[in-house]
Write a protein that holds these residues in place. Structure first.
Motif, short mmCIF file in Angstrom:
data_model
loop_
_atom_site.label_atom_id
_atom_site.label_comp_id
_atom_site.label_asym_id
_atom_site.label_seq_id
_atom_site.Cartn_x
_atom_site.Cartn_y
_atom_site.Cartn_z
N SER A 100 0.84 -1.20 0.00
CA SER A 100 0.00 0.00 0.00
C SER A 100 0.87 1.25 0.00
O SER A 100 0.58 2.22 -0.71
CB SER A 100 -0.93 0.01 1.21
N LEU A 101 1.93 1.26 0.79
CA LEU A 101 2.85 2.40 0.82
C LEU A 101 3.53 2.59 -0.53
O LEU A 101 3.64 3.71 -1.04
CB LEU A 101 3.91 2.22 1.91
N LEU A 102 4.00 1.47 -1.13
CA LEU A 102 4.68 1.56 -2.43
C LEU A 102 3.76 2.09 -3.54
O LEU A 102 4.19 2.82 -4.42
CB LEU A 102 5.22 0.19 -2.84
N LEU A 103 2.49 1.70 -3.46
CA LEU A 103 1.55 2.12 -4.50
C LEU A 103 0.92 3.48 -4.21
O LEU A 103 0.15 3.99 -5.01
CB LEU A 103 0.44 1.07 -4.65
N GLY A 104 1.23 4.06 -3.05
CA GLY A 104 0.70 5.37 -2.71
C GLY A 104 -0.73 5.35 -2.21
O GLY A 104 -1.40 6.38 -2.21
N ASN A 105 -1.19 4.18 -1.79
CA ASN A 105 -2.55 4.07 -1.25
C ASN A 105 -2.55 4.40 0.24
O ASN A 105 -1.52 4.41 0.89
CB ASN A 105 -3.10 2.66 -1.46
N SER A 106 -3.74 4.65 0.75
CA SER A 106 -3.88 4.92 2.17
C SER A 106 -3.61 3.65 2.97
O SER A 106 -4.06 2.56 2.60
CB SER A 106 -5.30 5.42 2.47
N ILE A 107 -2.88 3.79 4.06
CA ILE A 107 -2.58 2.63 4.90
C ILE A 107 -3.59 2.48 6.04
O ILE A 107 -3.49 1.54 6.83
CB ILE A 107 -1.14 2.71 5.47
N ALA A 108 -4.57 3.36 6.08
CA ALA A 108 -5.56 3.32 7.17
C ALA A 108 -6.32 1.99 7.18
O ALA A 108 -6.56 1.41 8.25
CB ALA A 108 -6.54 4.48 7.03
N VAL A 109 -6.68 1.48 6.00
CA VAL A 109 -7.44 0.22 5.94
C VAL A 109 -6.57 -0.94 6.43
O VAL A 109 -7.04 -1.83 7.14
CB VAL A 109 -7.94 -0.02 4.50
N ASP A 110 -5.28 -0.93 6.06
CA ASP A 110 -4.39 -2.00 6.50
C ASP A 110 -4.20 -1.97 8.01
O ASP A 110 -4.23 -3.02 8.67
CB ASP A 110 -3.03 -1.86 5.81
N ILE A 111 -4.01 -0.79 8.58
CA ILE A 111 -3.83 -0.67 10.03
C ILE A 111 -5.11 -1.06 10.76
O ILE A 111 -5.07 -1.76 11.78
CB ILE A 111 -3.36 0.75 10.40
N LEU A 112 -6.26 -0.64 10.24
CA LEU A 112 -7.54 -1.02 10.83
C LEU A 112 -7.70 -2.54 10.82
O LEU A 112 -8.16 -3.14 11.80
CB LEU A 112 -8.70 -0.35 10.10
N GLY A 113 -7.31 -3.19 9.72
CA GLY A 113 -7.39 -4.65 9.63
C GLY A 113 -6.50 -5.33 10.66
O GLY A 113 -6.88 -6.34 11.26
N MET A 114 -5.30 -4.77 10.88
CA MET A 114 -4.40 -5.34 11.89
C MET A 114 -4.99 -5.21 13.30
O MET A 114 -4.94 -6.15 14.09
CB MET A 114 -3.04 -4.64 11.84
N VAL A 115 -5.57 -4.06 13.59
CA VAL A 115 -6.17 -3.84 14.92
C VAL A 115 -7.34 -4.80 15.13
O VAL A 115 -7.45 -5.45 16.17
CB VAL A 115 -6.61 -2.36 15.07
N ILE A 116 -8.22 -4.90 14.14
CA ILE A 116 -9.39 -5.79 14.27
C ILE A 116 -8.94 -7.24 14.39
O ILE A 116 -9.50 -8.01 15.18
CB ILE A 116 -10.35 -5.58 13.09
N GLY A 117 -7.91 -7.64 13.63
CA GLY A 117 -7.40 -9.00 13.72
C GLY A 117 -6.85 -9.31 15.10
O GLY A 117 -7.08 -10.39 15.65
N HIS A 118 -6.15 -8.35 15.71
CA HIS A 118 -5.62 -8.56 17.06
C HIS A 118 -6.74 -8.64 18.10
O HIS A 118 -6.69 -9.45 19.02
CB HIS A 118 -4.63 -7.45 17.43
N VAL A 119 -7.74 -7.79 17.97
CA VAL A 119 -8.88 -7.83 18.90
C VAL A 119 -9.60 -9.18 18.79
O VAL A 119 -9.93 -9.81 19.80
CB VAL A 119 -9.85 -6.65 18.65
N TYR A 120 -9.83 -9.63 17.55
CA TYR A 120 -10.51 -10.91 17.35
C TYR A 120 -9.69 -12.06 17.97
O TYR A 120 -10.23 -12.91 18.67
CB TYR A 120 -10.75 -11.19 15.87
#
Length: 115
Positions: free
Chosen positions: A17-37
């Motif tokens: 996502s960083l290399l392609l210039g996309n927002s990393i917010a979705v990736d970080i949100l996915g990591m947080v939700i995965g850890h909570v689950y």
């Protein structure tokens, strides 16, 4: 081709996502939700005083779980797998299966294989 271990997949996707210039917010949100689950499903229930908080709804289980098999079900002959009925071979041959094996051994001794 990139090779990496499965636990690093979220970080690899974040890097793309960083290399392609996309927002990393979705990736970080996915990591947080995965850890909570993971915590609620595997860690917390095994703690002293812990309990299972996330429960699969019964309607979802009824849709996804296979129908339990009936142990008393006896399929008709046309639905059974084909092949030789080894359990009744002795009855069809009209004698003891052990006698047939001894006779075969005698034949093999009289006629050795030639290579």
């Amino acid at each position: 081709l990139l090779t990496f271990n499965a636990p690093y997949l979220p970080w690899v996707l974040l890097g793309f996502s960083l290399l392609l210039g996309n927002s990393i917010a979705v990736d970080i949100l996915g990591m947080v939700i995965g850890h909570v689950y993971y915590f609620l499903e595997d860690v917390f229930p095994n703690q002293p005083g812990g309990r299972k908080i996330i429960v699969t709804p019964q309607w979802l289980k009824s849709i996804c779980d296979p129908v339990p098999e009936d142990p008393e079900y006896n399929p008709p002959p046309e639905d059974r797998p084909g092949g030789f009925d080894w359990g009744n071979a002795q009855e069809r041959m009209g004698g003891d299966a052990g006698e047939a094996e001894e006779g075969e051994d005698n034949q093999n001794q009289n006629h050795p294989h030639q290579d």
